[in-house]
Design a protein around this motif. Structure first.
Motif, PDB file in Angstrom:
ATOM      1  N   GLY A  69       8.135  -6.641 -12.333  1.00 20.07           N
ATOM      2  CA  GLY A  69       9.394  -5.965 -12.598  1.00 20.07           C
ATOM      3  C   GLY A  69       9.504  -4.534 -12.123  1.00 20.07           C
ATOM      4  N   PHE A  70       8.467  -3.988 -11.477  1.00 15.28           N
ATOM      5  CA  PHE A  70       8.492  -2.577 -11.074  1.00 15.28           C
ATOM      6  C   PHE A  70       7.489  -2.346  -9.956  1.00 15.28           C
ATOM      7  N   GLU A  71       7.299  -1.068  -9.600  1.00 18.12           N
ATOM      8  CA  GLU A  71       6.355  -0.684  -8.565  1.00 18.12           C
ATOM      9  C   GLU A  71       5.348   0.312  -9.129  1.00 18.12           C
ATOM     10  N   THR A  72       4.116   0.242  -8.654  1.00 14.33           N
ATOM     11  CA  THR A  72       3.124   1.262  -8.999  1.00 14.33           C
ATOM     12  C   THR A  72       2.899   2.139  -7.765  1.00 14.33           C
ATOM     13  N   VAL A  73       2.884   3.444  -7.998  1.00 18.20           N
ATOM     14  CA  VAL A  73       2.663   4.408  -6.921  1.00 18.20           C
ATOM     15  C   VAL A  73       1.483   5.283  -7.324  1.00 18.20           C
ATOM     16  N   ILE A  81      -9.863   5.717  -4.045  1.00 21.71           N
ATOM     17  CA  ILE A  81      -9.484   4.573  -4.882  1.00 21.71           C
ATOM     18  C   ILE A  81      -9.379   3.337  -4.004  1.00 21.71           C
ATOM     19  N   GLU A  82      -9.897   2.225  -4.505  1.00 27.48           N
ATOM     20  CA  GLU A  82      -9.818   0.950  -3.806  1.00 27.48           C
ATOM     21  C   GLU A  82      -8.934   0.006  -4.609  1.00 27.48           C
ATOM     22  N   HIS A  83      -7.990  -0.637  -3.936  1.00 25.21           N
ATOM     23  CA  HIS A  83      -7.010  -1.506  -4.580  1.00 25.21           C
ATOM     24  C   HIS A  83      -7.034  -2.884  -3.932  1.00 25.21           C
ATOM     25  N   HIS A  84      -6.874  -3.925  -4.757  1.00 25.53           N
ATOM     26  CA  HIS A  84      -6.681  -5.292  -4.260  1.00 25.53           C
ATOM     27  C   HIS A  84      -5.665  -5.982  -5.154  1.00 25.53           C
ATOM     28  N   ASP A  85      -4.812  -6.825  -4.552  1.00 25.94           N
ATOM     29  CA  ASP A  85      -3.884  -7.594  -5.383  1.00 25.94           C
ATOM     30  C   ASP A  85      -3.750  -9.019  -4.868  1.00 25.94           C
ATOM     31  N   SER A  86      -3.157  -9.861  -5.702  1.00 22.87           N
ATOM     32  CA  SER A  86      -3.112 -11.300  -5.432  1.00 22.87           C
ATOM     33  C   SER A  86      -2.102 -11.684  -4.355  1.00 22.87           C
ATOM     34  N   SER A  87      -1.289 -10.736  -3.892  1.00 26.15           N
ATOM     35  CA  SER A  87      -0.369 -11.033  -2.794  1.00 26.15           C
ATOM     36  C   SER A  87      -0.989 -10.709  -1.445  1.00 26.15           C
ATOM     37  N   GLY A  88      -2.244 -10.229  -1.462  1.00 27.72           N
ATOM     38  CA  GLY A  88      -2.942  -9.899  -0.221  1.00 27.72           C
ATOM     39  C   GLY A  88      -2.922  -8.430   0.117  1.00 27.72           C
ATOM     40  N   GLY A  89      -2.247  -7.613  -0.701  1.00 30.76           N
ATOM     41  CA  GLY A  89      -2.214  -6.182  -0.454  1.00 30.76           C
ATOM     42  C   GLY A  89      -3.516  -5.525  -0.880  1.00 30.76           C
ATOM     43  N   GLY A  90      -3.800  -4.393  -0.282  1.00 30.52           N
ATOM     44  CA  GLY A  90      -4.995  -3.675  -0.699  1.00 30.52           C
ATOM     45  C   GLY A  90      -5.497  -2.726   0.354  1.00 30.52           C
ATOM     46  N   GLY A  91      -6.427  -1.890  -0.079  1.00 30.62           N
ATOM     47  CA  GLY A  91      -7.016  -0.928   0.828  1.00 30.62           C
ATOM     48  C   GLY A  91      -7.637   0.217   0.063  1.00 30.62           C
ATOM     49  N   ILE A  92      -8.065   1.219   0.804  1.00 32.76           N
ATOM     50  CA  ILE A  92      -8.706   2.399   0.226  1.00 32.76           C
ATOM     51  C   ILE A  92      -7.842   3.610   0.540  1.00 32.76           C
ATOM     52  N   ILE A  93      -7.569   4.409  -0.481  1.00 32.78           N
ATOM     53  CA  ILE A  93      -6.890   5.677  -0.251  1.00 32.78           C
ATOM     54  C   ILE A  93      -7.814   6.811  -0.678  1.00 32.78           C
ATOM     55  N   ALA A 104       7.174  -6.491  -8.374  1.00 33.65           N
ATOM     56  CA  ALA A 104       8.378  -7.327  -8.356  1.00 33.65           C
ATOM     57  C   ALA A 104       8.156  -8.619  -9.153  1.00 33.65           C
ATOM     58  N   SER A 105       8.195  -9.791  -8.506  1.00 30.09           N
ATOM     59  CA  SER A 105       8.126 -11.070  -9.231  1.00 30.09           C
ATOM     60  C   SER A 105       6.775 -11.332  -9.874  1.00 30.09           C
ATOM     61  N   GLY A 106       5.757 -10.564  -9.475  1.00 30.38           N
ATOM     62  CA  GLY A 106       4.492 -10.682 -10.187  1.00 30.38           C
ATOM     63  C   GLY A 106       3.269 -10.701  -9.302  1.00 30.38           C
ATOM     64  N   PRO A 142       6.593  -9.622  -3.810  1.00 30.20           N
ATOM     65  CA  PRO A 142       5.705  -8.454  -3.871  1.00 30.20           C
ATOM     66  C   PRO A 142       5.406  -7.920  -2.467  1.00 30.20           C
ATOM     67  N   LYS A 143       5.087  -6.644  -2.394  1.00 36.32           N
ATOM     68  CA  LYS A 143       4.654  -6.072  -1.118  1.00 36.32           C
ATOM     69  C   LYS A 143       3.771  -4.859  -1.394  1.00 36.32           C
ATOM     70  N   TYR A 144       3.143  -4.356  -0.349  1.00 34.14           N
ATOM     71  CA  TYR A 144       2.201  -3.246  -0.486  1.00 34.14           C
ATOM     72  C   TYR A 144       2.387  -2.297   0.680  1.00 34.14           C
ATOM     73  N   GLN A 145       2.496  -1.004   0.388  1.00 31.09           N
ATOM     74  CA  GLN A 145       2.604   0.018   1.418  1.00 31.09           C
ATOM     75  C   GLN A 145       1.413   0.968   1.315  1.00 31.09           C
ATOM     76  N   ALA A 146       0.616   1.025   2.360  1.00 30.61           N
ATOM     77  CA  ALA A 146      -0.481   1.988   2.441  1.00 30.61           C
ATOM     78  C   ALA A 146       0.034   3.196   3.202  1.00 30.61           C
ATOM     79  N   ILE A 147       0.138   4.337   2.518  1.00 30.86           N
ATOM     80  CA  ILE A 147       0.725   5.531   3.116  1.00 30.86           C
ATOM     81  C   ILE A 147      -0.359   6.590   3.270  1.00 30.86           C
ATOM     82  N   THR A 148      -0.787   6.799   4.493  1.00 27.67           N
ATOM     83  CA  THR A 148      -1.808   7.819   4.738  1.00 27.67           C
ATOM     84  C   THR A 148      -1.154   9.197   4.729  1.00 27.67           C
ATOM     85  N   ASN A 149      -1.964  10.205   4.473  1.00 29.58           N
ATOM     86  CA  ASN A 149      -1.443  11.563   4.440  1.00 29.58           C
ATOM     87  C   ASN A 149      -0.848  11.955   5.792  1.00 29.58           C
ATOM     88  N   ARG A 150      -1.488  11.529   6.857  1.00 33.98           N
ATOM     89  CA  ARG A 150      -1.005  11.941   8.181  1.00 33.98           C
ATOM     90  C   ARG A 150       0.311  11.259   8.554  1.00 33.98           C
TER      91      ARG A 150
END
Length: 292
Positions: A69-73, A81-93, A104-106, A142-150
């Motif tokens: 129902g929402f987004e985490t930023v 920090i290392e992230h993984h999720d069940s929709s295939g999103g993930g990475g290291i920031i 979103a839907s879960g 669901p979706k995932y955005q990896a936003i680098t500082n640059r």
């Protein structure tokens, strides 16, 4: 245009651990007057002020858990920090990066200190926001955005007095890379002693800032110290920030999402019935699979 003034400056209450890897002040909705409705679309803010984690061969963090129902930023200021999720999103920031997960839907997800960083230990500082979704988008993919500082938008101040990093929205015509469902702005303001930044947002937008390092004054009047949170009135549009020391602040402003909020634990929906459905779907395994 009229001046936008500060409504209140808040010193966050005591800290608590989320899992074993995040030692946070809950600012939204944990501070008086900062309900999910008052700061919409920003419905939760946890702030991990600088905290030393000793070296550990087992990365600390938060294990597999659901969201709908929402987004985490998550904004990393110090540490990895290392992230993984069940929709295939993930990475290291790492320092300066952002991960923007649309549950979103879960989804199921987990967040941990990055393994190599964990082995060395160090100072950890981060902010996590929950951004609400309009009713029509709560069950989107669901979706995932990896936003680098640059990759962030940047506006450099005159005379090398600092910069405004634009994560979402825009500032002085420069846009940030984050894709959002409703109009909102998210900036890191990094300025030197003696700098001034002029800002303007619609009067109806919910606007606030968190000082992460240093201190600042708003409209040459209201001082906001380190680790304090300033909430602006929903009147006026323009305001200025000045500082007498090097300062870093996170600024957020967004158009409120009107409508009921039904929130419990990891789910934020519009009705109790939708909440019950979220729990049922989670218990029936409809959020996918993610290994611990």
């Amino acid at each position: 245009m009229a001046t936008k003034k500060i409504e209140k400056v808040i010193t966050p209450a005591g800290k608590h651990f989320v899992g074993d890897g995040f030692n946070v002040h809950n600012i939204i909705p944990g501070s008086q007057g900062l309900s999910m409705q008052r700061l919409s679309p920003f419905i939760m803010m946890d702030y991990n002020a600088p905290f030393y984690f000793p070296p550990s061969d087992t990365p600390k963090g938060v294990g597999v858990h659901p969201h709908r129902g929402f987004e985490t930023v998550t904004i990393a200021y110090k540490g990895k920090i290392e992230h993984h999720d069940s929709s295939g999103g993930g990475g290291i920031i790492e320092d300066g990066d952002v991960q923007w997960m649309t549950a979103a839907s879960g989804v199921l997800h987990k967040e941990f200190h990055e393994r190599e960083w964990s082995k060395k230990g160090g100072i950890f500082q981060m902010v996590q926001l929950w951004v609400n979704l309009p009713a029509k988008d709560k069950m989107s993919e669901p979706k995932y955005q990896a936003i680098t500082n640059r990759s962030m938008g940047r506006v450099m101040l005159e005379n090398n007095m600092g910069e405004v990093e634009i994560v979402a929205g825009e500032y002085q015509g420069i846009k940030g890379p984050a894709s959002t469902f409703t109009p909102l702005h998210l900036y890191n303001i990094k300025i030197k002693q003696g700098a001034k930044v002029d800002l303007s947002f619609p009067a109806a937008y919910n606007t606030a800032l968190l000082v992460l390092e240093g201190s600042l004054k708003v409209n040459d009047k209201d001082k906001v110290p380190t680790n304090n949170f300033a909430l602006f009135e929903n009147r006026g549009e323009e305001f200025s920030i000045t500082t007498k020391e090097d300062t870093v602040a996170l600024l957020l402003s967004g158009e409120p999402i009107n409508g009921p909020i039904a929130a419990h634990g990891p789910f934020v929906m519009n009705t109790k019935q939708e909440l019950m459905q979220a729990f049922n779907d989670f218990n029936e395994g409809k959020f996918g699979y993610l290994e611990d």
